[in-house]
Scaffold this motif. Sequence first.
Motif, mmCIF file in Angstrom:
data_model
loop_
_atom_site.group_PDB
_atom_site.id
_atom_site.type_symbol
_atom_site.label_atom_id
_atom_site.label_comp_id
_atom_site.label_asym_id
_atom_site.label_seq_id
_atom_site.Cartn_x
_atom_site.Cartn_y
_atom_site.Cartn_z
ATOM 1 N N GLU A 1 23.742 37.681 39.767
ATOM 2 C CA GLU A 1 24.351 39.036 40.166
ATOM 3 C C GLU A 1 23.222 39.265 41.088
ATOM 4 O O GLU A 1 22.253 39.878 40.941
ATOM 5 N N LYS A 2 23.614 39.432 42.457
ATOM 6 C CA LYS A 2 23.023 40.173 43.652
ATOM 7 C C LYS A 2 22.655 41.561 43.321
ATOM 8 O O LYS A 2 23.676 42.056 43.140
ATOM 9 N N MET A 3 21.644 42.041 43.573
ATOM 10 C CA MET A 3 21.394 43.458 43.199
ATOM 11 C C MET A 3 20.549 44.054 44.548
ATOM 12 O O MET A 3 20.408 43.343 45.566
ATOM 13 N N SER A 4 20.693 45.388 44.673
ATOM 14 C CA SER A 4 20.008 45.999 45.860
ATOM 15 C C SER A 4 18.582 45.738 45.813
ATOM 16 O O SER A 4 17.794 45.476 44.821
ATOM 17 N N GLY A 5 17.865 45.768 47.093
ATOM 18 C CA GLY A 5 16.402 45.362 46.996
ATOM 19 C C GLY A 5 15.860 44.194 47.249
ATOM 20 O O GLY A 5 14.714 44.195 46.733
ATOM 21 N N GLY A 6 16.634 43.395 47.291
ATOM 22 C CA GLY A 6 16.397 42.048 47.099
ATOM 23 C C GLY A 6 16.142 41.324 45.706
ATOM 24 O O GLY A 6 15.823 40.237 45.584
ATOM 25 N N VAL A 7 16.624 42.108 44.510
ATOM 26 C CA VAL A 7 16.323 41.740 43.214
ATOM 27 C C VAL A 7 17.739 41.032 42.782
ATOM 28 O O VAL A 7 18.895 41.481 43.243
ATOM 29 N N HIS A 8 17.644 40.096 42.045
ATOM 30 C CA HIS A 8 18.981 39.614 41.318
ATOM 31 C C HIS A 8 18.663 39.537 40.039
ATOM 32 O O HIS A 8 17.567 38.920 39.473
ATOM 33 N N ALA A 9 19.886 39.465 39.159
ATOM 34 C CA ALA A 9 19.650 39.141 37.756
ATOM 35 C C ALA A 9 20.527 37.788 37.368
ATOM 36 O O ALA A 9 21.262 37.574 38.298
ATOM 37 N N ARG A 10 19.883 37.361 36.513
ATOM 38 C CA ARG A 10 20.544 36.112 35.729
ATOM 39 C C ARG A 10 20.705 36.166 34.270
ATOM 40 O O ARG A 10 19.929 36.982 33.705
ATOM 41 N N ASP A 11 22.068 35.978 33.857
ATOM 42 C CA ASP A 11 22.223 35.812 32.445
ATOM 43 C C ASP A 11 22.439 34.249 32.089
ATOM 44 O O ASP A 11 23.311 33.595 32.937
#
Length: 396
Positions: A266-276
């Motif tokens: 999941e791409k998120m704001s600020g260049g951070v992304h999550a992975r599950d």
Amino acid sequence: MNHETSYGPIWKLHGIHPIMSADRLVEYFNPLRIVAGLIVALAIISNPGQLAYAFQDDVPEFEPVAGGVDREERLQAGSLHEAFFSNSRGLVSGDVLIRQVDELGSTVTASAEGGELKLLEAEKELLVSETTFYRLRFDKSKGVYLFVRSLARDGLLLGEGGVEEAKADANELKLGAFVVEVGGKCITKHGGTPAGEAMAVDDDQALQRTFRDFKVPSINAAGIVTFGSTLPDAQMESVVARLASGDTICRIEDAGQGKARIFRDEKMSGGVHARDCVVFDKKELVPDSRAIFFRSPSGQWVFVSKEMYRWIDVAGMKVPVSIIRDYQGQKAVNGVDWIGRGVMRFEFHWFSVNEELGAAAFDAAILSDETAVIRLVDPVASNATRLLPVSTPPAG
């Protein structure tokens, strides 16, 4: 104060010594939790020289499959989530007692002085255990609910100066309860005070606001988002639709024994992304586990949490009986934010599943008797046999 409960010494934490760690980013589907969590996670990532990461071997360092996962494979994997949630949709009524034991240890505190978040090595070591009981009765077809929540904390601070009791924040909810009767009339109660005046919760927004205020865990969301979330059914439908589309799936692996390991980004704001990463039992159509990670713009992965599930079949419904969560998180104690490693265990005793409960089960008159309210979250008084020690006989 007993520092070694029947659940085990709180400082052992499954044999893991407390370390510096990320904030408790337990549900990246919920934007209200993301904002606070990312602030701490990014602060930690920006100081890699100070850190030791738990679960390093579990961090998914791989790159997504080149060219992407085949669309048909993604749709098949996504259909597992839809099939599982179709079971959850069928849970219309029930009566359940949940015991949550949350154990956390830490030697690190967080400070936001001067507008900059800093991690500080504490002079003492925090060891804290919280036990929360939730009693939830519900019949969605009639719009009636009964909920009771009780919290007890057992904690200490260890240092050269000796042992100090770790006290909870003064405004922490110790006992809370409410009943929503037919027609949307809601009566609430907080520990030590009389039941409040009836108020109308005759629309979904008002009902969900009550659920959030009392921290009602969404039973139907177990296995989809981090357990303990309070999510409206409409929001859950949106989450499941995204999962079922397969659009965010970046890798699929065979986990053996008829199980699949599904990774999502999941791409998120600020260049951070999550992975599950969800391990799914394709035969039973239930998740076995779900782990969450975040990666910063610098490329550093941070472990957030991992949940492991056990399910049973009751009246043709798959319902949870045990959830264990390993997490890196934050807890406010003695007016200080501590950052540490924790283990949270949920155990469920189901009194009924999709059975007629009767009007007496949702009688708000019980809120005028605090002893009766407390008995609802007492495993012995409630005859919640799954939550009793083996040697403890149920109430007569």
